[in-house]
Design a protein around this motif. Structure first.
Motif, PDB file in Angstrom:
ATOM      1  N   GLU A  63       0.833  -1.206   0.000  1.00  0.00           N
ATOM      2  CA  GLU A  63       0.000   0.000   0.000  1.00  0.00           C
ATOM      3  C   GLU A  63       0.871   1.262   0.000  1.00  0.00           C
ATOM      4  N   ALA A  64       1.999   1.205   0.664  1.00  0.00           N
ATOM      5  CA  ALA A  64       2.914   2.351   0.674  1.00  0.00           C
ATOM      6  C   ALA A  64       3.521   2.584  -0.701  1.00  0.00           C
ATOM      7  N   ARG A  65       3.449   1.583  -1.560  1.00  0.00           N
ATOM      8  CA  ARG A  65       3.991   1.690  -2.917  1.00  0.00           C
ATOM      9  C   ARG A  65       2.879   1.748  -3.958  1.00  0.00           C
ATOM     10  N   ARG A  66       1.722   2.255  -3.534  1.00  0.00           N
ATOM     11  CA  ARG A  66       0.592   2.608  -4.400  1.00  0.00           C
ATOM     12  C   ARG A  66      -0.154   1.404  -4.972  1.00  0.00           C
ATOM     13  N   PHE A  67       0.060   0.218  -4.442  1.00  0.00           N
ATOM     14  CA  PHE A  67      -0.797  -0.908  -4.818  1.00  0.00           C
ATOM     15  C   PHE A  67      -2.157  -0.723  -4.152  1.00  0.00           C
ATOM     16  N   GLN A  68      -3.220  -1.067  -4.883  1.00  0.00           N
ATOM     17  CA  GLN A  68      -4.582  -0.884  -4.398  1.00  0.00           C
ATOM     18  C   GLN A  68      -5.221  -2.240  -4.089  1.00  0.00           C
ATOM     19  N   LEU A  69      -5.967  -2.285  -2.996  1.00  0.00           N
ATOM     20  CA  LEU A  69      -6.743  -3.480  -2.702  1.00  0.00           C
ATOM     21  C   LEU A  69      -7.801  -3.653  -3.775  1.00  0.00           C
ATOM     22  N   HIS A  70      -7.806  -4.814  -4.409  1.00  0.00           N
ATOM     23  CA  HIS A  70      -8.742  -5.061  -5.495  1.00  0.00           C
ATOM     24  C   HIS A  70      -9.866  -6.006  -5.102  1.00  0.00           C
ATOM     25  N   SER A  71      -9.532  -7.117  -4.448  1.00  0.00           N
ATOM     26  CA  SER A  71     -10.571  -8.096  -4.143  1.00  0.00           C
ATOM     27  C   SER A  71     -10.181  -8.969  -2.964  1.00  0.00           C
ATOM     28  N   PHE A  72     -11.180  -9.552  -2.360  1.00  0.00           N
ATOM     29  CA  PHE A  72     -11.024 -10.501  -1.256  1.00  0.00           C
ATOM     30  C   PHE A  72     -11.213 -11.905  -1.814  1.00  0.00           C
ATOM     31  N   LEU A  73     -10.315 -12.834  -1.455  1.00  0.00           N
ATOM     32  CA  LEU A  73     -10.341 -14.194  -1.978  1.00  0.00           C
ATOM     33  C   LEU A  73     -10.504 -15.183  -0.823  1.00  0.00           C
ATOM     34  N   PRO A  74     -11.734 -15.555  -0.501  1.00  0.00           N
ATOM     35  CA  PRO A  74     -11.937 -16.478   0.623  1.00  0.00           C
ATOM     36  C   PRO A  74     -11.362 -17.868   0.335  1.00  0.00           C
ATOM     37  N   TYR A  75     -10.683 -18.421   1.325  1.00  0.00           N
ATOM     38  CA  TYR A  75     -10.123 -19.782   1.249  1.00  0.00           C
ATOM     39  C   TYR A  75      -9.182 -19.952   0.054  1.00  0.00           C
ATOM     40  N   TYR A  76      -8.445 -18.920  -0.276  1.00  0.00           N
ATOM     41  CA  TYR A  76      -7.616 -18.955  -1.482  1.00  0.00           C
ATOM     42  C   TYR A  76      -6.364 -19.809  -1.315  1.00  0.00           C
ATOM     43  N   TYR A  77      -5.783 -19.787  -0.140  1.00  0.00           N
ATOM     44  CA  TYR A  77      -4.540 -20.521   0.117  1.00  0.00           C
ATOM     45  C   TYR A  77      -4.823 -21.831   0.859  1.00  0.00           C
ATOM     46  N   ALA A  78      -4.011 -22.823   0.581  1.00  0.00           N
ATOM     47  CA  ALA A  78      -3.999 -24.047   1.380  1.00  0.00           C
ATOM     48  C   ALA A  78      -2.617 -24.155   2.017  1.00  0.00           C
ATOM     49  N   ILE A  79      -2.545 -23.956   3.326  1.00  0.00           N
ATOM     50  CA  ILE A  79      -1.278 -23.953   4.039  1.00  0.00           C
ATOM     51  C   ILE A  79      -1.339 -24.968   5.166  1.00  0.00           C
ATOM     52  N   LYS A  80      -0.506 -25.989   5.044  1.00  0.00           N
ATOM     53  CA  LYS A  80      -0.438 -27.053   6.045  1.00  0.00           C
ATOM     54  C   LYS A  80      -1.823 -27.642   6.322  1.00  0.00           C
ATOM     55  N   GLY A  81      -2.557 -27.873   5.246  1.00  0.00           N
ATOM     56  CA  GLY A  81      -3.855 -28.521   5.350  1.00  0.00           C
ATOM     57  C   GLY A  81      -5.000 -27.616   5.766  1.00  0.00           C
ATOM     58  N   ARG A  82      -4.738 -26.322   5.919  1.00  0.00           N
ATOM     59  CA  ARG A  82      -5.780 -25.394   6.330  1.00  0.00           C
ATOM     60  C   ARG A  82      -5.970 -24.323   5.259  1.00  0.00           C
ATOM     61  N   CYS A  83      -7.227 -23.932   5.039  1.00  0.00           N
ATOM     62  CA  CYS A  83      -7.533 -22.891   4.060  1.00  0.00           C
ATOM     63  C   CYS A  83      -7.397 -21.514   4.694  1.00  0.00           C
ATOM     64  N   LYS A  84      -6.773 -20.608   3.962  1.00  0.00           N
ATOM     65  CA  LYS A  84      -6.558 -19.242   4.429  1.00  0.00           C
ATOM     66  C   LYS A  84      -7.086 -18.250   3.398  1.00  0.00           C
ATOM     67  N   ASP A  85      -7.613 -17.122   3.884  1.00  0.00           N
ATOM     68  CA  ASP A  85      -8.130 -16.095   2.992  1.00  0.00           C
ATOM     69  C   ASP A  85      -6.997 -15.252   2.420  1.00  0.00           C
ATOM     70  N   GLY A  86      -7.266 -14.678   1.251  1.00  0.00           N
ATOM     71  CA  GLY A  86      -6.279 -13.823   0.611  1.00  0.00           C
ATOM     72  C   GLY A  86      -6.880 -12.539   0.084  1.00  0.00           C
ATOM     73  N   PHE A  87      -6.011 -11.594  -0.246  1.00  0.00           N
ATOM     74  CA  PHE A  87      -6.374 -10.364  -0.936  1.00  0.00           C
ATOM     75  C   PHE A  87      -5.645 -10.325  -2.274  1.00  0.00           C
ATOM     76  N   THR A  88      -6.232  -9.624  -3.240  1.00  0.00           N
ATOM     77  CA  THR A  88      -5.537  -9.261  -4.468  1.00  0.00           C
ATOM     78  C   THR A  88      -5.212  -7.778  -4.398  1.00  0.00           C
ATOM     79  N   TYR A  89      -3.960  -7.435  -4.647  1.00  0.00           N
ATOM     80  CA  TYR A  89      -3.535  -6.040  -4.721  1.00  0.00           C
ATOM     81  C   TYR A  89      -3.025  -5.747  -6.128  1.00  0.00           C
ATOM     82  N   VAL A  90      -3.332  -4.543  -6.624  1.00  0.00           N
ATOM     83  CA  VAL A  90      -3.014  -4.190  -8.010  1.00  0.00           C
ATOM     84  C   VAL A  90      -2.369  -2.807  -8.081  1.00  0.00           C
ATOM     85  N   LEU A  91      -1.374  -2.688  -8.941  1.00  0.00           N
ATOM     86  CA  LEU A  91      -0.786  -1.402  -9.299  1.00  0.00           C
ATOM     87  C   LEU A  91      -0.993  -1.205 -10.793  1.00  0.00           C
ATOM     88  N   TYR A  92      -1.616  -0.089 -11.171  1.00  0.00           N
ATOM     89  CA  TYR A  92      -1.870   0.186 -12.583  1.00  0.00           C
ATOM     90  C   TYR A  92      -0.732   1.014 -13.167  1.00  0.00           C
TER      91      TYR A  92
END
Length: 210
Positions: A171-200
């Protein structure tokens, strides 16, 4: 977990320790060399990534990013002949994006556009808060502003919602929060939520409804 692309689903932003106080301050960033990864770096890079990231990358991923494969922008920061940071990114046509990422660009820009994707960006614990991550990120972004890269309209990444240090960094480098990704990651058998950040970049912009 969203999508079908391994790199998209398991790519990781900066580790949460990135913004911690450094243990070994650098004398100067001028002492740090930037170079692309090569096959001899495989074991060192693998050990670093296993230490930095919660994701378990497959062995073939390390083979690809250290093979001088033109698909990846795989850049290392080297200090005293040791890799202390790296960024792995790629550029892909818009129509090759996973479904969850296709709303990044406005419809008017989607034909013939390309997108940059940051798979990983990390720095060794003892060298954090020395500007290494910014140095690596800026090197990748400068590479995308050359005349031959004008088709690249955005750079994006996925990050764990709990990774507050990475979120603050981007965010300090002007990336913008774009979307929320529920259960996007699988880490050690557990699902974790993620964000997408975008710089145009290069005249890119999001859909008007965003």
């Amino acid at each position: 977990m969203a999508g079908t692309n391994w790199y998209q689903n398991n790519g990781c932003g900066i580790t949460s320790e990135l913004l911690c106080e450094p243990k070994v301050p650098l004398y100067s960033l001028a002492d740090v060399q930037l170079r692309f990864l090569c096959p001899n770096d495989l074991d060192e890079v693998r050990a670093l990534c296993q230490d930095w990231f919660p994701i378990e990358y497959p062995y073939y991923w390390y083979e690809e990013i250290t093979s001088n494969n033109s698909r990846f922008f795989a850049l290392a920061a080297v200090y005293n002949r040791t890799i202390i940071g790296l960024i792995v990114a790629e550029i892909k046509p818009y129509d090759k994006l996973n479904p969850e990422d296709t709303a990044i660009l406005a419809k008017s820009l989607r034909n013939n556009s390309h997108i940059g994707y940051i798979l990983s960006l990390g720095v060794a614990k003892e060298y954090r808060r020395n500007g290494i991550a910014s140095l690596l990120l800026d090197s990748f972004l400068r590479n995308l502003t050359t005349p031959e890269k004008k088709k690249v309209k955005a750079v994006f990444l996925h990050v764990l919602t709990s990774n507050s240090a990475a979120i603050m960094f981007y965010e300090a480098r002007r990336f913008q929060l774009h979307s929320f990704l529920p259960y996007y990651y699988a880490i050690k058998g557990r699902c974790k939520d993620g964000f997408t950040y975008v710089l145009y970049i290069n005249g890119g912009y999001p859909p008007r409804n965003l």
